[in-house]
Design an enzyme around this catalytic site. Structure first.
Site, PDB file in Angstrom:
ATOM      1  N   CYS A  34       0.806  -1.239   0.087  1.00  0.00           N
ATOM      2  CA  CYS A  34       0.077  -0.061   0.236  1.00  0.00           C
ATOM      3  C   CYS A  34       0.940   1.419  -0.067  1.00  0.00           C
ATOM      4  O   CYS A  34       0.812   1.815  -0.925  1.00  0.00           O
ATOM      5  CB  CYS A  34      -0.893   0.120   1.214  1.00  0.00           C
ATOM      6  SG  CYS A  34      -1.891  -1.495   1.311  1.00  0.00           S
ATOM      7  N   ASP A 269      -3.568   0.317  -6.144  1.00  0.00           N
ATOM      8  CA  ASP A 269      -2.367   0.310  -5.657  1.00  0.00           C
ATOM      9  C   ASP A 269      -1.529  -0.900  -5.644  1.00  0.00           C
ATOM     10  O   ASP A 269      -0.233  -1.181  -5.459  1.00  0.00           O
ATOM     11  CB  ASP A 269      -2.113   1.075  -4.337  1.00  0.00           C
ATOM     12  CG  ASP A 269      -2.987   0.378  -3.254  1.00  0.00           C
ATOM     13  OD1 ASP A 269      -3.591  -0.513  -3.491  1.00  0.00           O
ATOM     14  OD2 ASP A 269      -3.117   1.005  -2.089  1.00  0.00           O
ATOM     15  N   ASN A 270      -2.206  -1.912  -5.610  1.00  0.00           N
ATOM     16  CA  ASN A 270      -1.309  -3.324  -5.843  1.00  0.00           C
ATOM     17  C   ASN A 270      -2.508  -4.280  -6.301  1.00  0.00           C
ATOM     18  O   ASN A 270      -3.447  -4.194  -6.216  1.00  0.00           O
ATOM     19  CB  ASN A 270      -0.688  -3.643  -4.408  1.00  0.00           C
ATOM     20  CG  ASN A 270      -1.606  -3.652  -3.318  1.00  0.00           C
ATOM     21  OD1 ASN A 270      -1.548  -2.721  -2.491  1.00  0.00           O
ATOM     22  ND2 ASN A 270      -2.548  -4.613  -3.238  1.00  0.00           N
TER      23      ASN A 270
END
Length: 495
Positions: A34, A269-270
């Site tokens: 994150c 974000d991932n």
């Protein structure tokens, strides 16, 4: 065909953004965690340049050092100070935002005109927001407190009451689908027949991989599979409210007569894994399922229903948005590139062929009491003693995509200097580590390229990759400013 291929929680998002613009099929994050990833979005920099290495204050996540050095140079700060934009933020900022040791909720990062930020990490109820620096607590009443809907409402208010004399930028950062995966009441029974994808790398042993992957227990227990299936299902349930948020925003922009003049980006974000290589649930790993993310963009000059295979990363978001605003990348310290020419269909475009992925592993100094057989140094352990992270889960990779090659080359900072290499054309699920069978000359070139990218800053991060016509190996890049051979590839302390 499994049922999960027939459904999606983001049908409206796909229709309103992806089908009205461009979908990127090769979008990556430079770190699958994150805070480092969010820092890369904001700064346009790789983690070794913004120095956020994990989700803690000690790892520079929303620390005073981050606030002093990086926040003044984020792309929203540049939009506000140099381009005259009114800027709006709502949602999860960085995992340690609001920490008393780093200014608390009174800290409003430079560059934001309107600030509605969540204190610390993801929640759906019983959270505190910083409203332009003043704390506001929320409870557990769905109609007024469910965070995804609160973010939608404050965003709609901004669209209605903002100044029409200045351009605007909005960043809406929903915690969903992050744990604790609390769905809105109307969606809590959705997707009951959906299960985590059973891809070829699901619930198999990670042969020839780093020891952390090999330690996972295969086959997984029935309880572990039930747990990860439930997690997958609940994550999808939370995304239905995100889908509603996207629809509300697009409709409001259309109602206000601004939709055709507005660029909209949708990304994450991932990535996330649910059972791949028998790892229950998490991110952090170097594989496609953790580092690859969705990226959909619509806006002026972007033709509908397009898909781009160009290799992009979240460090490119800031440069692209600044390019839209007319601000030159050369005036910044950013490592990324503007993909605005791709969005607008530029022909004969010279583009990158590789990106860097880097991660600094985390572990605990003591043995986990529930898993006495495990030595100190691991973390993120599940009840069946499968751990998702460790101190020496520290790695760096070159992810390469060219006309001929689709490769990933990774090195670990451990006693073995363990190497993983994958040919994703032949092996898209990364089952076979070919480090010991690949051409040694190619292996050497990839090693040199990795070392260069780990040392890069700004323009040197955008130099030709191993398979580009303009690639040249410069031995001087192997030396530090003091003239000594650069043998240390990983920094243990970046603050």
């Amino acid at each position: 065909m499994n049922i999960y291929l027939l459904q999606t929680p983001l049908k409206k998002t796909k229709a309103l953004i992806g089908e009205m613009g461009m979908t990127f099929s090769s979008a990556y994050v430079p770190s699958a965690l994150c805070c480092p990833s969010r820092a890369s979005i904001l700064t346009g920099k790789y983690p070794h340049n913004h120095h956020v290495v994990n989700n803690t204050l000690e790892g520079n996540c929303s620390s005073k050092s981050w606030q002093k050095i990086q926040e003044p140079n984020t792309f929203p700060a540049i939009l506000r100070s140099m381009c005259g934009y009114q800027t709006f933020f709502a949602g999860k900022y960085l995992n340690e935002y609001g920490a008393p040791d780093a200014g608390g909720l009174g800290h409003v990062p430079l560059g934001w005109s309107y600030w509605y930020a969540l204190e610390k990490n993801s929640k759906y109820y019983n959270y505190t927001l910083s409203i332009n620096g003043k704390a506001r607590k929320h409870g557990e009443n769905y109609s007024v407190d469910y965070l995804t809907d609160v973010l939608a409402n404050v965003s709609l208010d901004f669209l209605d009451y903002k100044s029409n004399s200045e351009p605007f930028f909005m960043m809406i950062s929903t915690p969903a689908p992050h744990s604790p995966w609390t769905a809105a009441p109307q969606y809590q029974n959705a997707f009951q027949n959906v299960f985590a994808p059973r891809n070829k790398n699901f619930n198999i042993h990670g042969t020839n991989k780093h020891w952390l992957i090999r330690q996972a227990k295969t086959p997984m227990t029935n309880s572990s599979i039930q747990f990860l299936d439930n997690a997958f299902r609940k994550r999808w349930q939370t995304l239905l409210s995100v889908d509603d948020l996207v629809e509300k925003l697009v409709k409001r922009l259309e109602f206000n007569g601004e939709l055709n003049n507005t660029y909209i980006f949708y990304t994450s974000d991932n990535g996330y894994h649910t059972g791949q290589f028998s790892l229950p649930i998490d991110k952090r790993q170097l594989y496609e399922f953790d580092i690859k993310v969705p990226l959909l963009v619509r806006g002026p000059g972007i033709k509908p229903n397009q898909t781009s295979k160009m290799l992009v990363a979240n460090i490119d978001l800031g440069p692209t948005i600044l390019d839209i605003a007319g601000y030159s990348l050369n005036k910044t310290q950013m490592d990324g590139m503007s993909f605005l020419p791709i969005l607008k269909g530029a022909s004969n475009l010279t583009w990158r062929s590789d990106v860097l992925v880097e991660y600094q592993g985390e572990g605990r100094n003591v043995t986990d009491p529930t898993c006495p057989s495990l030595s100190p140094g691991v973390s993120q352990c599940f009840p069946d003693c499968v751990c998702e992270d460790a101190y020496n889960n520290t790695y760096a990779c070159v992810r390469t995509m060219s006309e001929r090659w689709n490769l990933q080359y990774c090195e670990f900072d451990d006693q073995e200097v363990f190497v993983e290499v994958y040919n994703l054309t032949a092996d898209p699920h990364q089952l076979n580590n070919i480090a010991k069978s690949i051409d040694p000359e190619l292996l050497g070139k990839m090693n040199y390229r990795l070392m260069m990218l780990q040392s890069c800053s700004g323009p040197t991060c955008r130099t030709p990759g191993v398979f580009d016509p303009g690639y040249r190996f410069d031995p001087r890049l192997m030396f530090s400013n003091h003239g000594s051979v650069r043998t240390r590839r990983f920094s243990k302390h970046l603050l």
